[in-house]
Design an enzyme around this catalytic site. Structure first.
Site, PDB file in Angstrom:
ATOM      1  N   GLY A 122       9.065 -12.381   2.109  1.00  0.00           N
ATOM      2  CA  GLY A 122       9.010 -10.971   1.711  1.00  0.00           C
ATOM      3  C   GLY A 122      10.192 -10.207   2.302  1.00  0.00           C
TER       4      GLY A 122
ATOM      5  N   THR B 239       0.828  -1.214   0.000  1.00  0.00           N
ATOM      6  CA  THR B 239       0.000   0.000   0.000  1.00  0.00           C
ATOM      7  C   THR B 239       0.857   1.257   0.000  1.00  0.00           C
ATOM      8  OG1 THR B 239      -1.726  -1.148   1.239  1.00  0.00           O
ATOM      9  CG2 THR B 239      -1.838   1.261   1.223  1.00  0.00           C
TER      10      THR B 239
ATOM     11  N   THR C   6      -0.756  -4.162   4.801  1.00  0.00           N
ATOM     12  CA  THR C   6      -1.788  -4.614   3.859  1.00  0.00           C
ATOM     13  C   THR C   6      -2.200  -6.035   4.238  1.00  0.00           C
ATOM     14  OG1 THR C   6      -0.590  -3.360   2.190  1.00  0.00           O
ATOM     15  CG2 THR C   6      -2.323  -4.851   1.408  1.00  0.00           C
TER      16      THR C   6
ATOM     17  N   ASP D 240      10.343  -7.256   3.196  1.00  0.00           N
ATOM     18  CA  ASP D 240       9.941  -6.408   4.330  1.00  0.00           C
ATOM     19  C   ASP D 240       9.897  -7.198   5.628  1.00  0.00           C
ATOM     20  OD1 ASP D 240       7.650  -7.839   3.536  1.00  0.00           O
ATOM     21  OD2 ASP D 240       6.284  -6.135   3.791  1.00  0.00           O
TER      22      ASP D 240
HETATM   23  N1  LIG Z   1      -2.593   6.220  10.400  1.00  0.00           N
HETATM   24  C1  LIG Z   1      -2.400   5.426   9.341  1.00  0.00           C
HETATM   25  N2  LIG Z   1      -1.511   5.779   8.413  1.00  0.00           N
HETATM   26  C2  LIG Z   1      -1.331   4.997   7.344  1.00  0.00           C
HETATM   27  N3  LIG Z   1      -1.973   3.860   7.095  1.00  0.00           N
HETATM   28  C3  LIG Z   1      -2.888   3.485   7.977  1.00  0.00           C
HETATM   29  C4  LIG Z   1      -3.134   4.235   9.140  1.00  0.00           C
HETATM   30  N4  LIG Z   1      -4.100   3.595   9.844  1.00  0.00           N
HETATM   31  C5  LIG Z   1      -4.413   2.499   9.143  1.00  0.00           C
HETATM   32  N5  LIG Z   1      -3.697   2.434   8.011  1.00  0.00           N
HETATM   33  C6  LIG Z   1      -3.776   1.328   7.066  1.00  0.00           C
HETATM   34  O1  LIG Z   1      -2.523   0.642   7.097  1.00  0.00           O
HETATM   35  C7  LIG Z   1      -2.263   0.020   5.830  1.00  0.00           C
HETATM   36  C8  LIG Z   1      -0.934   0.479   5.328  1.00  0.00           C
HETATM   37  O2  LIG Z   1       0.016   0.155   6.285  1.00  0.00           O
HETATM   38  P1  LIG Z   1       1.504  -0.114   5.863  1.00  0.00           P
HETATM   39  O3  LIG Z   1       2.173  -0.659   7.056  1.00  0.00           O
HETATM   40  O4  LIG Z   1       2.097   1.062   5.198  1.00  0.00           O
HETATM   41  O5  LIG Z   1       1.279  -1.283   4.773  1.00  0.00           O
HETATM   42  P2  LIG Z   1       2.216  -1.822   3.615  1.00  0.00           P
HETATM   43  O6  LIG Z   1       3.607  -1.955   4.206  1.00  0.00           O
HETATM   44  O7  LIG Z   1       1.587  -3.128   3.280  1.00  0.00           O
HETATM   45  O8  LIG Z   1       2.166  -0.850   2.483  1.00  0.00           O
HETATM   46  C9  LIG Z   1      -3.393   0.455   4.921  1.00  0.00           C
HETATM   47  O9  LIG Z   1      -4.345  -0.597   4.899  1.00  0.00           O
HETATM   48  C10 LIG Z   1      -3.960   1.683   5.607  1.00  0.00           C
HETATM   49  O10 LIG Z   1      -5.328   1.845   5.324  1.00  0.00           O
HETATM   50  C1  LIG Z   2       3.262 -11.065   3.324  1.00  0.00           C
HETATM   51  C2  LIG Z   2       3.421  -9.789   2.510  1.00  0.00           C
HETATM   52  C3  LIG Z   2       2.348  -9.741   1.433  1.00  0.00           C
HETATM   53  C4  LIG Z   2       3.265  -8.584   3.452  1.00  0.00           C
HETATM   54  O1  LIG Z   2       3.297  -7.409   2.683  1.00  0.00           O
HETATM   55  P1  LIG Z   2       2.774  -5.979   3.248  1.00  0.00           P
HETATM   56  O2  LIG Z   2       1.492  -6.218   3.956  1.00  0.00           O
HETATM   57  O3  LIG Z   2       3.833  -5.504   4.215  1.00  0.00           O
HETATM   58  O4  LIG Z   2       2.670  -5.079   2.068  1.00  0.00           O
HETATM   59  C5  LIG Z   2       4.854  -9.711   1.872  1.00  0.00           C
HETATM   60  O5  LIG Z   2       5.822  -9.803   2.872  1.00  0.00           O
HETATM   61  C6  LIG Z   2       5.079 -10.810   0.854  1.00  0.00           C
HETATM   62  O6  LIG Z   2       4.693 -10.704  -0.284  1.00  0.00           O
HETATM   63  N1  LIG Z   2       5.722 -11.921   1.279  1.00  0.00           N
HETATM   64  C7  LIG Z   2       6.066 -13.044   0.427  1.00  0.00           C
HETATM   65  C8  LIG Z   2       5.666 -14.340   1.052  1.00  0.00           C
HETATM   66  C9  LIG Z   2       6.303 -14.647   2.406  1.00  0.00           C
HETATM   67  O7  LIG Z   2       6.800 -13.744   3.115  1.00  0.00           O
HETATM   68  O8  LIG Z   2       6.333 -15.837   2.764  1.00  0.00           O
END
Ligand SMILES: Nc1ncnc2c1ncn2[C@@H]1O[C@H](COP(=O)(O)OP(=O)(O)O)[C@@H](O)[C@H]1O
Ligand SMILES: CC(C)(COP(=O)(O)O)[C@@H](O)C(=O)NCCC(=O)O
Length: 257
Positions: free
Chosen positions: A107, A11, A133, A109
């Protein structure tokens, strides 16, 4: 020297330009924007154009390759001599020993978050929970042995899928009601999504982890989880956890020079 750390999630993009004056620490709140917004690339370029010139850049990407390519182009346009490094998971790095049979599956991350957590809590059994996400829950034993983890939909994705595949379930609204069972549709939805995430963390800890287990949380949905999980565990929210993990890699590469 300025080093750019970037966490590209499904996201949002989170980043920090590390300088002597602005070191990246566990207290850093990363800058962030959503790559689903219409003008995200312009916004990113505008923000980075005002930043100090980055000499090197460490990236964790789990989003679509197109997002990474567009960000790579911005880096090369604004910081032409910048050396970029992309993180991939490996079985053993520093104190962290991954349980994954095929580390490259994990992943970047999640892997970076585990490395970041090692820099904060290597002497404790801990769960690393990323509430982004998706929600991921990983267990790490004192000393750095990873035992494995879970991947489940975030509270948002649970709500979205119920909304999409039913006629009557609304996407938004409702309160998390912990003192009494929900007695209307929106509270039932909000509370269920929350308890599914909290329940997964409790089950993971009870089934797989030793009794004393701390929790390190990151991601946009951290606050609700932290409120509930802190009844039973010591919980820290570290929004920069993934970036901290990238920094451990940068520091170890610097030591080799
Ligand atoms: N205060 C906030 N700021 C940003 N994202 C938020 C917040 N509260 C909830 N969210 C939600 O958190 C998710 C994004 O979080 P994030 O950790 O950046 O995800 P990703 O690493 O998957 O991109 C989204 O689903 C967003 O709607
Ligand atoms: C599990 C995840 C989708 C989380 O992604 P995020 O919610 O941080 O955007 C990402 O780390 C990913 O695609 N992982 C690959 C599969 C695994 O970690 O086993």
């Amino acid at each position: 020297m300025t080093i750019l750390f970037i966490d590209i999630g499904n996201t949002r993009i989170k980043w920090h330009f590390e300088t002597e004056a602005q070191p990246l620490t566990a207290n850093t709140t990363p800058s962030a924007l959503s790559h689903h917004d219409t003008h995200w690339l312009d916004e990113l370029q505008n923000a980075w154009a005002k930043a100090p010139f980055a000499k090197s850049c460490y990236i964790s990407n789990v989003a679509h390759i197109n997002v990474l390519q567009q960000i790579d182009d911005v880096i090369h346009r604004l910081f032409p001599s910048c050396v970029t490094h992309r993180l991939t998971a490996q079985k053993q790095r520093h104190t962290l020993q991954l349980a994954y049979e095929h580390p490259a599956q994990m992943g970047a991350d999640r892997y970076a978050q585990l490395l970041g957590a090692q820099s904060l809590a290597a002497d404790k059994n801990h769960l690393v929970i990323s509430a982004g996400t998706a929600t991921t829950i990983d267990g790490v034993l004192t000393g750095g042995q990873h035992i494995g983890g879970l991947i489940l939909p975030s509270v948002d994705l649970m709500r979205k899928s119920l909304h999409e595949y039913t006629a009557k379930l609304p996407l938004e609204g409702g309160q998390i009601t912990l003192e009494r069972a929900p007695s209307n549709t929106t509270d039932a939805l909000a509370t269920a999504a929350h308890l599914a995430s909290v329940g997964a963390a409790h089950e993971f800890a009870a089934r797989y982890m030793p009794d004393d287990c701390d929790i390190i949380l990151c991601g946009g949905h951290s606050d609700d989880l932290a409120r509930d999980l802190s009844r039973t565990h010591s919980v820290q929210i570290i929004p920069s956890l993934c970036l901290l993990g990238l920094k451990t890699v940068q520091l170890s590469e610097q030591d080799k020079l």
